[in-house]
Structures are given as structure tokens and as C-alpha cells.
Design a protein around this motif. Structure first.
Motif, mmCIF file in Angstrom:
data_model
loop_
_atom_site.group_PDB
_atom_site.id
_atom_site.type_symbol
_atom_site.label_atom_id
_atom_site.label_comp_id
_atom_site.label_asym_id
_atom_site.label_seq_id
_atom_site.Cartn_x
_atom_site.Cartn_y
_atom_site.Cartn_z
ATOM 1 N N THR A 65 0.942 -1.171 0.129
ATOM 2 C CA THR A 65 -0.012 -0.007 -0.085
ATOM 3 C C THR A 65 0.811 1.157 0.103
ATOM 4 O OG1 THR A 65 -1.903 1.078 0.954
ATOM 5 C CG2 THR A 65 -0.114 -0.095 2.594
ATOM 6 N N GLY A 66 0.237 2.513 0.101
ATOM 7 C CA GLY A 66 1.086 3.496 0.117
ATOM 8 C C GLY A 66 0.692 4.727 -0.814
ATOM 9 N N LEU A 67 1.348 5.652 -1.268
ATOM 10 C CA LEU A 67 1.288 6.812 -1.902
ATOM 11 C C LEU A 67 2.096 6.865 -3.179
ATOM 12 C CD1 LEU A 67 0.343 9.412 0.520
ATOM 13 C CD2 LEU A 67 -1.137 7.833 -0.167
ATOM 14 N N ASP A 68 1.608 7.151 -4.208
ATOM 15 C CA ASP A 68 2.642 7.326 -5.317
ATOM 16 C C ASP A 68 1.973 8.669 -6.158
ATOM 17 O OD1 ASP A 68 3.691 7.303 -8.142
ATOM 18 O OD2 ASP A 68 4.061 4.991 -7.831
ATOM 19 N N TYR A 69 2.579 9.594 -6.240
ATOM 20 C CA TYR A 69 2.214 10.879 -6.589
ATOM 21 C C TYR A 69 2.895 11.020 -8.083
ATOM 22 C CZ TYR A 69 -0.130 12.254 -2.335
ATOM 23 O OH TYR A 69 -0.916 12.385 -1.345
ATOM 24 N N PHE A 70 3.497 10.202 -8.615
ATOM 25 C CA PHE A 70 4.368 10.331 -9.832
ATOM 26 C C PHE A 70 3.558 10.674 -10.887
ATOM 27 C CE2 PHE A 70 7.009 8.939 -13.427
ATOM 28 C CZ PHE A 70 8.325 9.889 -13.163
ATOM 29 N N ARG A 112 -4.753 4.393 4.574
ATOM 30 C CA ARG A 112 -5.431 4.438 5.956
ATOM 31 C C ARG A 112 -5.747 3.170 6.386
ATOM 32 N NH1 ARG A 112 -4.851 9.609 8.497
ATOM 33 N NH2 ARG A 112 -4.634 11.411 7.162
ATOM 34 N N ALA A 113 -6.925 2.581 5.516
ATOM 35 C CA ALA A 113 -7.444 1.328 5.724
ATOM 36 C C ALA A 113 -6.365 0.253 6.022
ATOM 37 C CB ALA A 113 -8.294 0.899 4.509
ATOM 38 N N HIS A 114 -5.314 0.146 5.067
ATOM 39 C CA HIS A 114 -4.316 -0.958 5.199
ATOM 40 C C HIS A 114 -3.532 -0.498 6.589
ATOM 41 C CE1 HIS A 114 -4.968 -1.465 1.033
ATOM 42 N NE2 HIS A 114 -4.095 -2.730 1.072
ATOM 43 N N LEU A 115 -3.347 0.682 6.743
ATOM 44 C CA LEU A 115 -2.578 0.967 8.309
ATOM 45 C C LEU A 115 -3.326 0.485 9.437
ATOM 46 C CD1 LEU A 115 -0.693 4.645 7.584
ATOM 47 C CD2 LEU A 115 -0.076 2.144 7.226
ATOM 48 N N GLN A 116 -4.799 0.802 9.318
ATOM 49 C CA GLN A 116 -5.563 0.443 10.309
ATOM 50 C C GLN A 116 -5.900 -1.237 10.501
ATOM 51 O OE1 GLN A 116 -9.040 2.508 9.261
ATOM 52 N NE2 GLN A 116 -8.004 4.541 9.582
ATOM 53 N N ALA A 117 -5.659 -1.971 9.406
ATOM 54 C CA ALA A 117 -5.609 -3.314 9.500
ATOM 55 C C ALA A 117 -4.239 -4.005 10.352
ATOM 56 C CB ALA A 117 -5.658 -3.987 8.120
ATOM 57 N N ASP A 166 6.445 11.949 0.012
ATOM 58 C CA ASP A 166 7.257 11.818 1.406
ATOM 59 C C ASP A 166 6.418 12.571 2.567
ATOM 60 O OD1 ASP A 166 9.143 10.414 0.019
ATOM 61 O OD2 ASP A 166 10.680 11.824 0.809
ATOM 62 N N GLU A 167 6.035 13.987 2.122
ATOM 63 C CA GLU A 167 5.518 14.522 3.228
ATOM 64 C C GLU A 167 3.967 13.883 3.772
ATOM 65 O OE1 GLU A 167 5.099 18.834 2.598
ATOM 66 O OE2 GLU A 167 7.339 19.087 2.263
ATOM 67 N N ASP A 168 3.317 13.379 2.779
ATOM 68 C CA ASP A 168 1.947 12.931 2.932
ATOM 69 C C ASP A 168 2.191 11.502 3.775
ATOM 70 O OD1 ASP A 168 0.406 15.099 2.472
ATOM 71 O OD2 ASP A 168 -0.176 14.266 0.331
ATOM 72 N N ILE A 169 3.002 10.856 3.346
ATOM 73 C CA ILE A 169 3.476 9.629 3.795
ATOM 74 C C ILE A 169 3.729 9.790 5.485
ATOM 75 C CG2 ILE A 169 4.985 7.689 4.080
ATOM 76 C CD1 ILE A 169 3.229 7.096 1.851
ATOM 77 N N ALA A 170 4.683 10.425 5.562
ATOM 78 C CA ALA A 170 5.021 10.762 7.032
ATOM 79 C C ALA A 170 3.761 11.343 7.921
ATOM 80 C CB ALA A 170 6.180 11.809 7.192
ATOM 81 N N ARG A 171 3.030 12.404 7.357
ATOM 82 C CA ARG A 171 1.894 12.879 7.994
ATOM 83 C C ARG A 171 1.018 11.660 8.416
ATOM 84 N NH1 ARG A 171 -2.891 14.247 6.132
ATOM 85 N NH2 ARG A 171 -2.067 14.016 3.882
ATOM 86 N N ILE A 172 0.542 10.819 7.340
ATOM 87 C CA ILE A 172 -0.332 9.757 7.608
ATOM 88 C C ILE A 172 0.194 8.811 8.723
ATOM 89 C CG2 ILE A 172 -1.740 8.115 6.541
ATOM 90 C CD1 ILE A 172 -2.046 9.937 4.270
ATOM 91 N N LEU A 173 1.282 8.393 8.285
ATOM 92 C CA LEU A 173 1.890 7.545 9.610
ATOM 93 C C LEU A 173 1.860 8.101 10.875
ATOM 94 C CD1 LEU A 173 5.098 6.432 7.639
ATOM 95 C CD2 LEU A 173 3.174 5.117 8.577
ATOM 96 N N GLN A 174 2.019 9.177 11.022
ATOM 97 C CA GLN A 174 2.055 9.963 12.336
ATOM 98 C C GLN A 174 0.576 9.970 12.948
ATOM 99 O OE1 GLN A 174 4.085 13.564 11.254
ATOM 100 N NE2 GLN A 174 6.125 12.586 11.679
ATOM 101 N N GLU A 175 -0.320 10.722 11.886
ATOM 102 C CA GLU A 175 -1.916 10.674 12.419
ATOM 103 C C GLU A 175 -2.437 9.291 12.728
ATOM 104 O OE1 GLU A 175 -2.792 14.593 9.488
ATOM 105 O OE2 GLU A 175 -3.614 12.484 8.828
#
Length: 262
Positions: free
Chosen positions: A96-101, A116-121, A137-146
Motif C-alpha cells: 500500500t502507500g502513495l504514488d504521486y508520480f 489508511r485502511a491498510h494501516l488500520q488493518a 514523502d510529506e503525506d506518507i510521514a503525516r499519515i503514519l503519524q496521524e
């Protein structure tokens, strides 16, 4: 200890090719490989591939939806993802994750919902989640922290790491791991190598991401799990470690993270 390919895509190969690839992996003294899910709808295929396990080579899998496929795959809740991990060979969640390319903002928002659903799992199961990070990078770090703040900690790794030291540090601060691919061997990857040498050795894993990203001396060819040995040898030298020491370290790290594979 025997080397582990912590991230490959065996479902990209035919059954006949798999037999040969796994023969090569045994010859390269691998002990375990993890075939990573990219579509929830193909979770049963991932589980079937684990039947290729041999006495000296274990084949594990994960289940999840890659950000590239969020437009095609049905959204799965955290409970639905968690339920797919009951199989004994399923040792993790993702990719899972984010790809903004590529893509548009509305697609990125959908990627975040799936992420977020995968992190909650992962919070529910305490199985590690394999994270794809590209130009986000910024959104990955933010969502992990949140998600950590909202639901508690969970095990995870950022796979095929090519991101900034800032993201690596944010992940490590949350207890995460970093997986190094054959990209580290590429001539133009000095910036990545500069990050790798600053990372704690007890948080490092190695992978192929096969059939992609074959390391030197196989760059440009189809990658396979056996080639992780070349990445391990290269990164060991980069870190001024004996190859055997590096293998022992990354294999120990793998089992500390993927507890179901112990």
C-alpha cells in the motif's frame, strides 16, 4: 543465517518459471522470500503461490492493494483486509502507500483512503504493512503519524527505499524499517547511498522488488529473488560490514519485524 528477499512479486511469473526462479534462490542460499500483494482481488493467488515452499526455502505472502490500482480495485475496509491475514502463510499487509508520480489530485485522495485502511488493518493484526512511497514523502510521514496517534502503533516498513532522509527518520522514529533494493547499486544512486549509510543497521532489510529493478550486474534484465544476494553484497561493503554479518543482521531484522515468519 540465510538471506531473505523481503519483497518480490512472484505472481508476475508462470508456475513453470517459479520452479526455476526458486531453484536459483536456493542456489543463492536464500532461506525465505515474500511475494507481495498488489491487488486484494488476487489475494487467493498470493496464497496459492506459497505452496511452492520447499524444505530449505520458505515462501510467504502479503495481501493488499498497491496505490497504482486504487482506481481498479474495490475499497476494502480494515476489517476486510485483516480477515485475509488469517492464512498461515500471510505474514504482512500491502503493498500500500502513495504514488504521486502519475495521476490527478482526486486519485491521490483515493490512495490516501486505501492507505489508511491498510494501516488500520496493521493496527488490528499487528502484522507489518509494506509501504510504497513515491514523490509523496510529506503525506506518507503525516499519515503514519496521524494513524499512530489515532489508533496506536503498528509495525511497518518502507520498501524499495529511494526517499529522503527526513522520511526515513520519521519512519524510524515511529518504529519502522527501511528496505533496500537493487537501486542502491545503480551508478546514479549516490544520493540514496548517502542516506543508507546514515540509517541504523538494526532497521534495514533487503529486497529485489522482482521482476523489476535488477541490481548491477544484471541491470536491464528481469529481476529475480536470487539477485538479492548482489544487493546484499553491495550494501554490506557500503556499510563496511562483512557480507555474512550483513546477512545475519538483515535476516534478524526481518524476523523481528515479520513475527509470523519466526
Amino acid at each position: 543465517m540465510r538471506l531473505v528477499d523481503s519483497h518480490c512479486h512472484l505472481d508476475f511469473f508462470s508456475d513453470e518459471e517459479l520452479v526455476t526462479l526458486l531453484d536459483h534462490a536456493e542456489e543463492a542460499k536464500l532461506g525465505e522470500v515474500v511475494t507481495i500483494g498488489t491487488r486484494i482481488s488476487k489475494a487467493d493467488m498470493q496464497k496459492r503461490i506459497t505452496t511452492f515452499t520447499r524444505p530449505d526455502l520458505k515462501v510467504w505472502c502479503t495481501v493488499g492493494t498497491h496505490p497504482e490500482y486504487v482506481q481498479d480495485e474495490a475499497f476494502a475496509t480494515a476489517d476486510e483486509i485483516a480477515a485475509l491475514t488469517d492464512h498461515p502463510q500471510v505474514i504482512g499487509i500491502g503493498e500500500t502507500g502513495l504514488d504521486y508520480f502519475y495521476g490527478e489530485p482526486h486519485v491521490f485522495i483515493k490512495q490516501q483512503e486505501f492507505f489508511r485502511a491498510h494501516l488500520q488493518a496493521a493496527q488490528k493484526t499487528q502484522l507489518p504493512v509494506c509501504i510504497h512511497a513515491r514523490e509523496a514523502d510529506e503525506d506518507i510521514a503525516r499519515i503514519l503519524q496521524e494513524e499512530t496517534q489515532n489508533g496506536g502503533s503498528f509495525p511497518f516498513l518502507i520498501h524499495c527505499f529511494t526517499s529522503s532522509l527526513a522520511l526515513a527518520q520519521a519512519a524510524i522514529d515511529l518504529g519502522g524499517y527501511i528496505s533496500i533494493s537493487g537501486i542502491a547499486t545503480f551508478k546514479k544512486a549516490q544520493e540514496l547511498r548517502d542516506v543508507i549509510v546514515q540509517l541504523p543497521r538494526d532497521r534495514l532489510l533487503v529486497e529485489t522488488d522482482s521482476p523489476y529493478l535488477a541490481p548491477v550486474p544484471y541491470r536491464g534484465k528481469r529481476n529475480e529473488p536470487a539477485f538479492v544476494a548482489h544487493t546484499a553484497k553491495y550494501v554490506a561493503a557500503l556499510l563496511d560490514m562483512a557480507e555474512s554479518e550483513f546477512i545475519d543482521q538483515t535476516t534478524s531484522n526481518f524476523h523481528r519485524l515479520f513475527t509470523k515468519a519466526r
